[in-house]
Design an enzyme around this catalytic site. Structure first.
Site, mmCIF file in Angstrom:
data_model
loop_
_atom_site.group_PDB
_atom_site.id
_atom_site.type_symbol
_atom_site.label_atom_id
_atom_site.label_comp_id
_atom_site.label_asym_id
_atom_site.label_seq_id
_atom_site.Cartn_x
_atom_site.Cartn_y
_atom_site.Cartn_z
ATOM 1 N N ARG A 224 0.854 -1.195 0.000
ATOM 2 C CA ARG A 224 0.000 0.000 0.000
ATOM 3 C C ARG A 224 0.889 1.243 0.000
ATOM 4 O O ARG A 224 1.993 1.236 0.581
ATOM 5 C CB ARG A 224 -0.891 0.033 1.241
ATOM 6 C CG ARG A 224 -2.104 -0.865 1.148
ATOM 7 C CD ARG A 224 -3.145 -0.338 0.168
ATOM 8 N NE ARG A 224 -4.346 -1.154 0.131
ATOM 9 C CZ ARG A 224 -4.580 -2.149 -0.740
ATOM 10 N NH1 ARG A 224 -3.684 -2.452 -1.659
ATOM 11 N NH2 ARG A 224 -5.719 -2.834 -0.700
ATOM 12 N N HIS A 272 -1.625 0.987 -9.705
ATOM 13 C CA HIS A 272 -2.341 0.069 -8.802
ATOM 14 C C HIS A 272 -3.006 -1.047 -9.628
ATOM 15 O O HIS A 272 -4.204 -1.287 -9.517
ATOM 16 C CB HIS A 272 -3.391 0.814 -7.965
ATOM 17 C CG HIS A 272 -3.736 0.064 -6.698
ATOM 18 N ND1 HIS A 272 -3.984 0.685 -5.492
ATOM 19 C CD2 HIS A 272 -3.878 -1.263 -6.443
ATOM 20 C CE1 HIS A 272 -4.263 -0.223 -4.568
ATOM 21 N NE2 HIS A 272 -4.210 -1.415 -5.130
HETATM 22 N N1 LIG Z 1 -1.182 -3.677 -5.467
HETATM 23 C C1 LIG Z 1 -2.239 -4.438 -5.556
HETATM 24 O O1 LIG Z 1 -2.858 -4.533 -6.608
HETATM 25 C C2 LIG Z 1 -2.664 -5.251 -4.362
HETATM 26 C C3 LIG Z 1 -3.634 -6.239 -4.548
HETATM 27 C C4 LIG Z 1 -3.984 -7.031 -3.459
HETATM 28 C C5 LIG Z 1 -3.382 -6.848 -2.223
HETATM 29 N N2 LIG Z 1 -2.433 -5.876 -2.077
HETATM 30 C C6 LIG Z 1 -1.799 -5.679 -0.771
HETATM 31 O O2 LIG Z 1 -1.213 -6.909 -0.329
HETATM 32 C C7 LIG Z 1 -1.480 -7.050 1.070
HETATM 33 C C8 LIG Z 1 -1.271 -8.486 1.512
HETATM 34 O O3 LIG Z 1 -2.334 -9.297 1.071
HETATM 35 P P1 LIG Z 1 -2.485 -10.808 1.605
HETATM 36 O O4 LIG Z 1 -3.754 -11.344 1.062
HETATM 37 O O5 LIG Z 1 -1.227 -11.573 1.367
HETATM 38 O O6 LIG Z 1 -2.630 -10.543 3.167
HETATM 39 P P2 LIG Z 1 -2.520 -11.582 4.378
HETATM 40 O O7 LIG Z 1 -2.808 -12.969 3.893
HETATM 41 O O8 LIG Z 1 -3.320 -11.029 5.483
HETATM 42 O O9 LIG Z 1 -0.955 -11.561 4.751
HETATM 43 C C9 LIG Z 1 -0.350 -10.466 5.351
HETATM 44 C C10 LIG Z 1 1.069 -10.859 5.738
HETATM 45 O O10 LIG Z 1 1.733 -9.712 6.256
HETATM 46 C C11 LIG Z 1 2.303 -10.048 7.522
HETATM 47 N N3 LIG Z 1 2.323 -8.886 8.414
HETATM 48 C C12 LIG Z 1 1.303 -8.069 8.755
HETATM 49 N N4 LIG Z 1 1.719 -7.118 9.614
HETATM 50 C C13 LIG Z 1 3.026 -7.363 9.823
HETATM 51 C C14 LIG Z 1 4.011 -6.750 10.620
HETATM 52 N N5 LIG Z 1 3.740 -5.682 11.406
HETATM 53 N N6 LIG Z 1 5.266 -7.260 10.606
HETATM 54 C C15 LIG Z 1 5.567 -8.344 9.851
HETATM 55 N N7 LIG Z 1 4.666 -8.983 9.053
HETATM 56 C C16 LIG Z 1 3.417 -8.487 9.053
HETATM 57 C C17 LIG Z 1 1.414 -11.121 8.083
HETATM 58 O O11 LIG Z 1 2.089 -11.837 9.100
HETATM 59 P P3 LIG Z 1 1.385 -13.082 9.840
HETATM 60 O O12 LIG Z 1 1.310 -14.188 8.786
HETATM 61 O O13 LIG Z 1 2.324 -13.434 10.925
HETATM 62 O O14 LIG Z 1 0.027 -12.633 10.285
HETATM 63 C C18 LIG Z 1 1.117 -11.941 6.823
HETATM 64 O O15 LIG Z 1 2.162 -12.843 6.587
HETATM 65 C C19 LIG Z 1 -2.893 -6.489 1.203
HETATM 66 O O16 LIG Z 1 -3.199 -6.145 2.521
HETATM 67 C C20 LIG Z 1 -2.824 -5.277 0.296
HETATM 68 O O17 LIG Z 1 -2.333 -4.173 1.025
HETATM 69 C C21 LIG Z 1 -2.075 -5.079 -3.114
#
Ligand SMILES: NC(=O)c1ccc[n+]([C@@H]2O[C@H](COP(=O)([O-])OP(=O)(O)OC[C@H]3O[C@@H](n4cnc5c(N)ncnc54)[C@H](OP(=O)(O)O)[C@@H]3O)[C@@H](O)[C@H]2O)c1
Length: 309
Positions: A224, A272
């Site tokens: 983000r 994005h």
């Molecule tokens: N650019 C785009 O088009 C696009 C599209 C979709 C998503 N995204 C971004 O990608 C993000 C991730 O998506 P996802 O589905 O993979 O989410 P997710 O399954 O919730 O995974 C988030 C990961 O980040 C880790 N994390 C969160 N806070 C942290 C911290 N303070 N320190 C270290 N690690 C941390 C979590 O650790 P734990 O496993 O230990 O909980 C988990 O491994 C979304 O939230 C969004 O912002 C971008």
């Protein structure tokens, strides 16, 4: 009993068609044609106007059309006690991994340098080292980070990942928590950010973090916008601490025409657009949650609001 559809980025007719195939009896109302707000039980949304969800007196659950729900959690009027589900969809995951692979390969095969050579009409042979000697580090080992690691592993890259809780993934050196972040960064030639935006991750891609990477490291930022301190990126690139950056998400979207990223020779920009959900695939996941809702079964992918993701 009706579902409200409100999105600034998704085609309502495609979603209506795909959901209608799976749930023929479901009444779908597309914002702003809401009708009586009291009829709405469920909302399927992406960046809904602030206050919209709070104005639905019988709303019982919120389904996000995006994987990241930070913007919704930022809305002070978001109903506090309703389940909020994020989108976990194979098409969104696959397109993200494709994007990450594309840009990791770009840096690994030095295509960014060839593009610069071409602009300067310079014929310079550059031969890459094997993929196994390029160290890719993924910030965030959730749904998207884990799949990106799987795809990159298939191309032979040397992988490490960082998350909040400790993970065990085949072929990935896993690091967890702030204490292990410096060790993770010290071994990362290409850094991929796939973190959710939370209080802890806001501004995480800053001068201090860049300084811990090997000199000349590259960044692929797809988390983000507010995770990146934009002036620190410009400074790190101009000093050569970073060798290049690919940025898909920005503090201000759309990126204003006068923004320095547009013209920077070491920054590649996409609007994005890293990943997207194909309604023909995503509707399976959404329909399953709607069925669960009507059957009184637990919903899938409910956001932990205290954690922020
Ligand atoms: N650019 C785009 O088009 C696009 C599209 C979709 C998503 N995204 C971004 O990608 C993000 C991730 O998506 P996802 O589905 O993979 O989410 P997710 O399954 O919730 O995974 C988030 C990961 O980040 C880790 N994390 C969160 N806070 C942290 C911290 N303070 N320190 C270290 N690690 C941390 C979590 O650790 P734990 O496993 O230990 O909980 C988990 O491994 C979304 O939230 C969004 O912002 C971008």
């Amino acid at each position: 009993m009706a579902l409200l559809f409100a999105s600034t980025a998704d085609d309502p007719e495609l979603w209506r068609r795909e959901l209608g195939r799976r749930l023929p009896g479901l009444e779908i109302r597309v914002h702003p044609e809401i009708g009586d707000p009291a009829d709405i039980d469920l909302a399927l949304v992406w960046l809904p106007p602030p206050g919209l969800l709070a104005s639905l007196p019988n709303l019982k659950a919120i389904l996000s059309l995006g994987a990241g729900v930070d913007a919704m959690l930022d809305d002070p009027t978001l109903p506090a006690d309703l389940p909020l589900c994020r989108l976990v969809d194979p098409s969104l995951t696959a397109t993200m991994s494709e994007y990450v692979l594309l840009h990791v390969l770009k840096y690994h095969r030095m295509q960014d340098l060839f593009a610069r050579d071409q602009r300067e009409r310079r014929w310079q042979l550059r031969l890459p080292a094997p993929a196994s000697s390029t160290r890719v580090g993924i910030l965030g080992l959730g749904v998207l980070g884990t799949d990106a690691a799987r795809v990159l592993a298939g191309h032979g890259f040397s992988l490490r990942g960082w998350s909040r809780s400790q993970k065990q993934l085949d072929g990935v050196a896993c690091f967890a928590g702030p204490a292990q972040l410096p060790a993770f960064l010290a071994q990362t030639d290409i850094l991929v950010c796939l973190l959710p935006l939370t209080a802890e991750t806001t501004g995480i891609l800053d001068r201090d973090l860049f300084a811990r990477l090997p000199k000349g490291a590259r960044l692929v930022h797809v988390g983000r916008g507010a995770q990146l301190v934009e002036e620190d990126l410009l400074d790190a690139l101009d000093r050569g601490q970073l060798g290049g950056a690919t940025v898909d998400v920005f503090v201000q979207e759309p990126l204003p025409p006068e923004h320095p990223f547009w013209a920077h020779p070491a920054i590649d920009i996409t609007p994005h657009a890293a990943s997207y959900s194909d309604p023909a695939v995503g509707a399976d996941v959404i329909a399953e949650n709607i069925r669960r809702f009507f059957d009184g079964r637990p919903l899938q992918h409910v956001v932990d609001r205290a954690r922020g993701y």
